[in-house]
Design a protein around this motif. Structure first.
Motif, short mmCIF file in Angstrom:
data_model
loop_
_atom_site.label_atom_id
_atom_site.label_comp_id
_atom_site.label_asym_id
_atom_site.label_seq_id
_atom_site.Cartn_x
_atom_site.Cartn_y
_atom_site.Cartn_z
N UNK A 139 0.81 -1.22 0.00
CA UNK A 139 0.00 0.00 0.00
C UNK A 139 0.84 1.27 0.00
N UNK A 140 2.14 1.12 0.29
CA UNK A 140 3.07 2.25 0.29
C UNK A 140 2.62 3.38 1.24
N UNK A 141 2.12 2.97 2.41
CA UNK A 141 1.71 3.95 3.42
C UNK A 141 2.94 4.62 4.02
N UNK A 142 2.75 5.82 4.50
CA UNK A 142 3.86 6.55 5.11
C UNK A 142 4.27 5.86 6.41
N UNK A 143 5.50 6.12 6.82
CA UNK A 143 6.02 5.53 8.04
C UNK A 143 5.19 5.96 9.26
N UNK A 144 4.74 7.20 9.28
CA UNK A 144 3.91 7.66 10.40
C UNK A 144 2.60 6.89 10.48
N UNK A 145 2.00 6.62 9.34
CA UNK A 145 0.75 5.87 9.31
C UNK A 145 0.97 4.45 9.80
N UNK A 146 2.01 3.81 9.33
CA UNK A 146 2.32 2.44 9.74
C UNK A 146 2.63 2.39 11.23
N UNK A 147 3.37 3.36 11.72
CA UNK A 147 3.68 3.42 13.16
C UNK A 147 2.41 3.59 13.99
N UNK A 148 1.47 4.38 13.50
CA UNK A 148 0.21 4.59 14.22
C UNK A 148 -0.60 3.30 14.28
N UNK A 149 -0.68 2.61 13.16
CA UNK A 149 -1.36 1.31 13.16
C UNK A 149 -0.68 0.35 14.13
N UNK A 150 0.65 0.31 14.09
CA UNK A 150 1.40 -0.59 14.96
C UNK A 150 1.12 -0.29 16.43
#
Length: 56
Positions: A18-29
């Motif tokens: 999905x090529x999500x931003x690192x901030x988005x992935x960190x928030x999901x995590x």
């Protein structure tokens, strides 16, 4: 499958496919690991197939 393993696979999917931003992935995590901690602290199973809508 353990919930932790599913989290890791989902986060990898978000990053690569999905090529999500690192901030988005960190928030999901963060949110998913908080949920995993909640399950553990309340004595619920962290097996992915054991988690129900009621737990969420």
């Amino acid at each position: 499958m353990l919930f932790r393993q599913a989290i890791d696979e989902f986060l990898l999917y978000l990053q690569i496919e999905k090529n999500y931003s690192l901030n988005t992935v960190d928030s999901y995590a963060y949110d998913l690991r908080c949920f995993e901690n909640f399950l553990s602290q309340h004595g619920y199973s962290v097996q992915l197939n054991d988690i129900t809508k009621t737990h969420v």
